[in-house]
Design a protein around this motif. Structure first.
Motif, PDB file in Angstrom:
ATOM      1  N   VAL A 173       9.921   6.073   5.815  1.00 21.17           N
ATOM      2  CA  VAL A 173      10.413   5.371   5.075  1.00 21.17           C
ATOM      3  C   VAL A 173      10.995   3.977   5.351  1.00 21.17           C
ATOM      4  O   VAL A 173      10.459   2.874   4.956  1.00 21.17           O
ATOM      5  N   ALA A 174      11.552   4.054   6.492  1.00 21.70           N
ATOM      6  CA  ALA A 174      11.994   2.620   7.304  1.00 21.70           C
ATOM      7  C   ALA A 174      10.776   1.900   7.441  1.00 21.70           C
ATOM      8  O   ALA A 174      10.957   0.743   7.412  1.00 21.70           O
ATOM      9  N   SER A 175       9.825   2.548   7.958  1.00 27.34           N
ATOM     10  CA  SER A 175       8.673   1.763   8.317  1.00 27.34           C
ATOM     11  C   SER A 175       7.916   0.906   7.089  1.00 27.34           C
ATOM     12  O   SER A 175       7.483   0.218   7.310  1.00 27.34           O
ATOM     13  N   ALA A 186       8.475   0.728  13.363  1.00 26.91           N
ATOM     14  CA  ALA A 186       9.166   0.087  12.384  1.00 26.91           C
ATOM     15  C   ALA A 186       9.804  -1.372  12.677  1.00 26.91           C
ATOM     16  O   ALA A 186       9.867  -2.449  11.853  1.00 26.91           O
ATOM     17  N   TRP A 200      12.621   9.882   7.337  1.00 24.51           N
ATOM     18  CA  TRP A 200      13.326   8.620   7.288  1.00 24.51           C
ATOM     19  C   TRP A 200      12.857   7.663   8.248  1.00 24.51           C
ATOM     20  O   TRP A 200      12.632   6.422   7.846  1.00 24.51           O
ATOM     21  N   VAL A 201      12.064   7.563   9.203  1.00 22.31           N
ATOM     22  CA  VAL A 201      11.503   6.863  10.112  1.00 22.31           C
ATOM     23  C   VAL A 201      10.266   6.422   9.076  1.00 22.31           C
ATOM     24  O   VAL A 201       9.916   5.039   9.364  1.00 22.31           O
ATOM     25  N   VAL A 244       9.493   0.035   4.413  1.00 21.57           N
ATOM     26  CA  VAL A 244      10.550  -1.157   3.963  1.00 21.57           C
ATOM     27  C   VAL A 244      10.166  -2.076   4.999  1.00 21.57           C
ATOM     28  O   VAL A 244      10.144  -3.292   4.715  1.00 21.57           O
ATOM     29  N   ALA A 245       9.757  -1.837   6.299  1.00 20.17           N
ATOM     30  CA  ALA A 245       9.878  -2.818   7.273  1.00 20.17           C
ATOM     31  C   ALA A 245       8.483  -3.600   7.148  1.00 20.17           C
ATOM     32  O   ALA A 245       8.528  -4.810   7.620  1.00 20.17           O
ATOM     33  N   ALA A 287      10.134   4.538  14.860  1.00 24.12           N
ATOM     34  CA  ALA A 287      10.957   3.842  14.731  1.00 24.12           C
ATOM     35  C   ALA A 287      10.784   2.524  15.462  1.00 24.12           C
ATOM     36  O   ALA A 287      11.093   1.338  15.072  1.00 24.12           O
TER      37      ALA A 287
END
Length: 101
Positions: free
Chosen positions: A82-84, A47, A79-80, A86-87, A44
């Motif tokens: 996926v968030a990374s 990200a 989810w981390v 996207v980031a 996280a």
């Protein structure tokens, strides 16, 4: 009446040729220690850093940490990752907008 020619032809008298193995109970998986979600936290942070500082470096690092956390069994590892990702994309877009002025 004729007698069977081969030892396995009369199932009433002859034992089975290949006895079935005794039933075994399946092994239970080893319990995992429930510690802090270290890999999820590191992913996280990567990200957030991918969004703000250096998306080329921290985006893939966050994806890897999220994947490893998911494989380890941590709750939010997927989810981390996926968030990374996207980031990473958003960080690249923001950096292109900022540096091309």
């Amino acid at each position: 009446m004729t007698t069977p020619q081969h030892p396995g032809d009369n199932p009433d008298r002859d034992p089975p040729r290949y006895p079935s193995p005794p039933p075994y109970e399946p092994l239970a998986p080893a319990p995992r220690e429930q510690g802090p979600p270290t890999l999820t936290i590191i992913g996280a942070v990567c990200a957030v850093l991918a969004l703000l500082l250096c998306p080329i470096l921290f985006g893939p690092a966050g994806i890897v940490f999220g994947y490893l956390a998911h494989k380890k069994g941590e709750k939010f590892g997927k989810w981390v990752a996926v968030a990374s990702a996207v980031a990473l994309v958003l960080g690249l877009i923001v950096s292109l907008i900022v540096y091309n002025r």
